[in-house]
Write a protein that holds these residues in place. Structure first.
Motif, PDB file in Angstrom:
ATOM      1  N   SER A 131      11.307  -9.054   4.374  1.00 52.38           N
ATOM      2  CA  SER A 131      10.068  -9.805   4.125  1.00 52.38           C
ATOM      3  C   SER A 131       8.903  -9.272   4.959  1.00 52.38           C
ATOM      4  N   ASP A 132       9.177  -8.734   6.160  1.00 55.31           N
ATOM      5  CA  ASP A 132       8.094  -8.168   6.975  1.00 55.31           C
ATOM      6  C   ASP A 132       7.418  -7.002   6.254  1.00 55.31           C
ATOM      7  N   PHE A 133       8.211  -6.217   5.531  1.00 56.17           N
ATOM      8  CA  PHE A 133       7.684  -5.075   4.777  1.00 56.17           C
ATOM      9  C   PHE A 133       6.727  -5.536   3.676  1.00 56.17           C
ATOM     10  N   LEU A 134       6.965  -6.751   3.185  1.00 55.12           N
ATOM     11  CA  LEU A 134       6.194  -7.243   2.027  1.00 55.12           C
ATOM     12  C   LEU A 134       4.941  -8.016   2.423  1.00 55.12           C
ATOM     13  N   GLU A 135       4.722  -8.209   3.718  1.00 56.57           N
ATOM     14  CA  GLU A 135       3.560  -8.992   4.173  1.00 56.57           C
ATOM     15  C   GLU A 135       2.224  -8.495   3.598  1.00 56.57           C
ATOM     16  N   PRO A 136       1.983  -7.167   3.518  1.00 58.12           N
ATOM     17  CA  PRO A 136       0.686  -6.716   2.980  1.00 58.12           C
ATOM     18  C   PRO A 136       0.443  -7.138   1.522  1.00 58.12           C
ATOM     19  N   LEU A 137       1.509  -7.519   0.813  1.00 53.93           N
ATOM     20  CA  LEU A 137       1.331  -7.938  -0.583  1.00 53.93           C
ATOM     21  C   LEU A 137       0.722  -9.337  -0.686  1.00 53.93           C
ATOM     22  N   HIS A 138       0.494  -9.976   0.451  1.00 53.35           N
ATOM     23  CA  HIS A 138      -0.261 -11.230   0.478  1.00 53.35           C
ATOM     24  C   HIS A 138      -1.456 -11.098   1.431  1.00 53.35           C
ATOM     25  N   SER A 139      -1.947  -9.875   1.586  1.00 47.56           N
ATOM     26  CA  SER A 139      -3.147  -9.662   2.409  1.00 47.56           C
ATOM     27  C   SER A 139      -4.166  -8.876   1.572  1.00 47.56           C
ATOM     28  N   PRO A 140      -5.466  -9.104   1.805  1.00 47.34           N
ATOM     29  CA  PRO A 140      -6.481  -8.499   0.929  1.00 47.34           C
ATOM     30  C   PRO A 140      -6.395  -6.977   0.812  1.00 47.34           C
ATOM     31  N   LEU A 141      -6.162  -6.266   1.922  1.00 44.44           N
ATOM     32  CA  LEU A 141      -6.147  -4.797   1.831  1.00 44.44           C
ATOM     33  C   LEU A 141      -4.958  -4.306   0.998  1.00 44.44           C
ATOM     34  N   GLY A 142      -3.798  -4.898   1.224  1.00 49.95           N
ATOM     35  CA  GLY A 142      -2.623  -4.532   0.434  1.00 49.95           C
ATOM     36  C   GLY A 142      -2.833  -4.835  -1.038  1.00 49.95           C
ATOM     37  N   LEU A 143      -3.463  -5.973  -1.321  1.00 55.17           N
ATOM     38  CA  LEU A 143      -3.693  -6.362  -2.719  1.00 55.17           C
ATOM     39  C   LEU A 143      -4.761  -5.489  -3.381  1.00 55.17           C
ATOM     40  N   LEU A 144      -5.689  -4.994  -2.575  1.00 49.56           N
ATOM     41  CA  LEU A 144      -6.692  -4.061  -3.105  1.00 49.56           C
ATOM     42  C   LEU A 144      -5.994  -2.811  -3.644  1.00 49.56           C
ATOM     43  N   LEU A 145      -5.075  -2.264  -2.847  1.00 49.06           N
ATOM     44  CA  LEU A 145      -4.332  -1.062  -3.263  1.00 49.06           C
ATOM     45  C   LEU A 145      -3.429  -1.364  -4.456  1.00 49.06           C
ATOM     46  N   LEU A 146      -2.755  -2.519  -4.402  1.00 46.45           N
ATOM     47  CA  LEU A 146      -1.851  -2.884  -5.500  1.00 46.45           C
ATOM     48  C   LEU A 146      -2.631  -3.092  -6.806  1.00 46.45           C
ATOM     49  N   SER A 147      -3.775  -3.770  -6.705  1.00 44.99           N
ATOM     50  CA  SER A 147      -4.595  -4.026  -7.901  1.00 44.99           C
ATOM     51  C   SER A 147      -5.131  -2.720  -8.476  1.00 44.99           C
ATOM     52  N   TYR A 148      -5.522  -1.805  -7.587  1.00 48.54           N
ATOM     53  CA  TYR A 148      -6.023  -0.511  -8.053  1.00 48.54           C
ATOM     54  C   TYR A 148      -4.916   0.248  -8.778  1.00 48.54           C
ATOM     55  N   ALA A 149      -3.719   0.268  -8.173  1.00 47.95           N
ATOM     56  CA  ALA A 149      -2.588   0.966  -8.811  1.00 47.95           C
ATOM     57  C   ALA A 149      -2.276   0.332 -10.163  1.00 47.95           C
ATOM     58  N   ALA A 150      -2.302  -0.999 -10.229  1.00 48.18           N
ATOM     59  CA  ALA A 150      -2.005  -1.688 -11.501  1.00 48.18           C
ATOM     60  C   ALA A 150      -3.092  -1.413 -12.533  1.00 48.18           C
ATOM     61  N   ILE A 154      -2.483  10.551 -12.440  1.00 48.01           N
ATOM     62  CA  ILE A 154      -1.191  10.431 -11.744  1.00 48.01           C
ATOM     63  C   ILE A 154      -1.343  10.647 -10.243  1.00 48.01           C
ATOM     64  N   LEU A 155      -2.302  11.496  -9.855  1.00 42.64           N
ATOM     65  CA  LEU A 155      -2.546  11.732  -8.435  1.00 42.64           C
ATOM     66  C   LEU A 155      -3.123  10.475  -7.779  1.00 42.64           C
ATOM     67  N   LYS A 156      -4.063   9.829  -8.488  1.00 41.56           N
ATOM     68  CA  LYS A 156      -4.667   8.598  -7.956  1.00 41.56           C
ATOM     69  C   LYS A 156      -3.616   7.503  -7.807  1.00 41.56           C
ATOM     70  N   LEU A 157      -2.724   7.420  -8.784  1.00 39.52           N
ATOM     71  CA  LEU A 157      -1.652   6.423  -8.713  1.00 39.52           C
ATOM     72  C   LEU A 157      -0.732   6.717  -7.524  1.00 39.52           C
ATOM     73  N   ALA A 158      -0.420   7.990  -7.323  1.00 38.16           N
ATOM     74  CA  ALA A 158       0.461   8.382  -6.215  1.00 38.16           C
ATOM     75  C   ALA A 158      -0.195   8.078  -4.868  1.00 38.16           C
TER      76      ALA A 158
END
Lengths: 153, 154
Positions: free
Chosen positions: A49-68, B11-15
């Motif tokens: 669960s410690d590894f997953l903490e950024p998934l409930h923080s704004p910076l982590g969610l910014l990266l996750l949202s961008y990837a999605a 794909i690079l941006k995703l990575a």
């Protein structure tokens, strides 16, 4: 975690004012994103669960949202990112209503601080008692959309 | 902005995004473990953990004690020093300081009444909501496998 129905109801309130149904759907998906990703990793991959903490923080969610958002077509990608990130931040805001005895649910300023924040308004287990309220909010938003002629395209 | 959201080097941006997120999570694992150590370390490393604050979620109360109550955890019993007297069998969450190898002085105790049915209901409602959402959203997006992208139908 509050149940996803509560997150759905909270995302439907701003979502009702969006005309584009695709963006509306992405806003709702964004509000599911922190739990869908973290619970999947937690239960399926036994991720600590410690590894997953950024998934409930704004910076982590910014990266996750961008990837999605990269999985959405190019013409829709920018509003998709805004909707996903907005939904994810809404998720964090709703999670912050819980009372985890001061231990918090979201490290808002991670990686600059590990301090976790909460408002402590509701016992985390009692969120299931919000289900009737969620259903009422969903019905109200559907009615409002039709009443105000805001039925999205 | 066009660089960030365009199809070029997709794909690079995703990575890069996935890599940065993984690095952030990896760093979090170390930092949160230091900031919020697990109660499991108390019996083994008590001298290092003395006085630190711990959070224990939904532990079963097994017995009353003169100065509080005993709880069962996956690393054995702990004595919780507290004015609260939850009955045996009840689930409680606790925040408190380690004052002995198996003793925690509670700063706050939260009774998790109905945990046995509330938690499964929470998960069932969540999974049901997500599945219904996927069915609903399916009408708005399609999945052309050859492109590897979601495409809207409008």
């Amino acid at each position: 975690m509050p149940d996803l129905l509560t997150h759905l109801a909270s995302a439907r309130v701003p979502g009702a004012f969006l005309r584009d149904r695709r963006v509306q759907a992405l806003l709702i998906f964004g509000s599911f994103l922190p739990d869908v990703v973290s619970k999947t990793l937690y239960w399926a991959a036994w991720t600590p669960s410690d590894f997953l903490e950024p998934l409930h923080s704004p910076l982590g969610l910014l990266l996750l949202s961008y990837a999605a958002a990269l999985f959405v077509e190019e013409s829709l990608r920018r509003p998709a990112f805004a909707a996903l990130f907005g939904g994810a931040l809404l998720h964090v805001a709703v999670d912050m209503l819980k009372d985890n005895l001061g231990s918090g649910s979201s490290a808002l300023f991670y990686p600059f601080s590990t301090r976790e924040y909460e408002l402590g308004w509701i016992d985390p287990e009692n969120v299931v008692l919000l289900i009737p309220l969620d259903v009422a909010v969903l019905a109200l938003m559907a009615w409002l959309e039709r009443r105000l002629g805001r039925v999205p395209q | 902005m066009r660089i960030l959201f365009g199809d070029r080097l997709w794909i690079l941006k995703l990575a890069v995004a996935a890599g940065l997120l993984a690095a952030l999570c990896h760093r979090a694992r170390r930092e949160f473990a230091e900031a919020f150590p697990s109660y499991r370390s108390i019996p083994v490393y008590f001298e290092n953990q003395r006085g630190k604050t711990f959070y224990l979620w939904a532990k079963a109360v097994v017995a009353a004690a003169p100065d509080g109550f005993d709880i069962q955890t996956d690393v054995g019993r702990f004595r919780v020093v507290s004015p609260e007297r939850p009955p045996a069998g009840e689930r409680v969450s606790i925040v408190g300081r380690a004052t002995g190898p198996r003793t925690i002085e509670a700063a706050a105790v939260q009774r998790n009444e109905g945990l046995a049915w509330k938690r499964p209901v929470n998960y069932a409602v969540s999974i049901g909501t997500f599945l219904v959402f996927l069915l609903w959203v399916r009408r708005r997006f399609r999945w052309p496998i050859r492109d590897g992208f979601f495409r809207s139908r409008t």
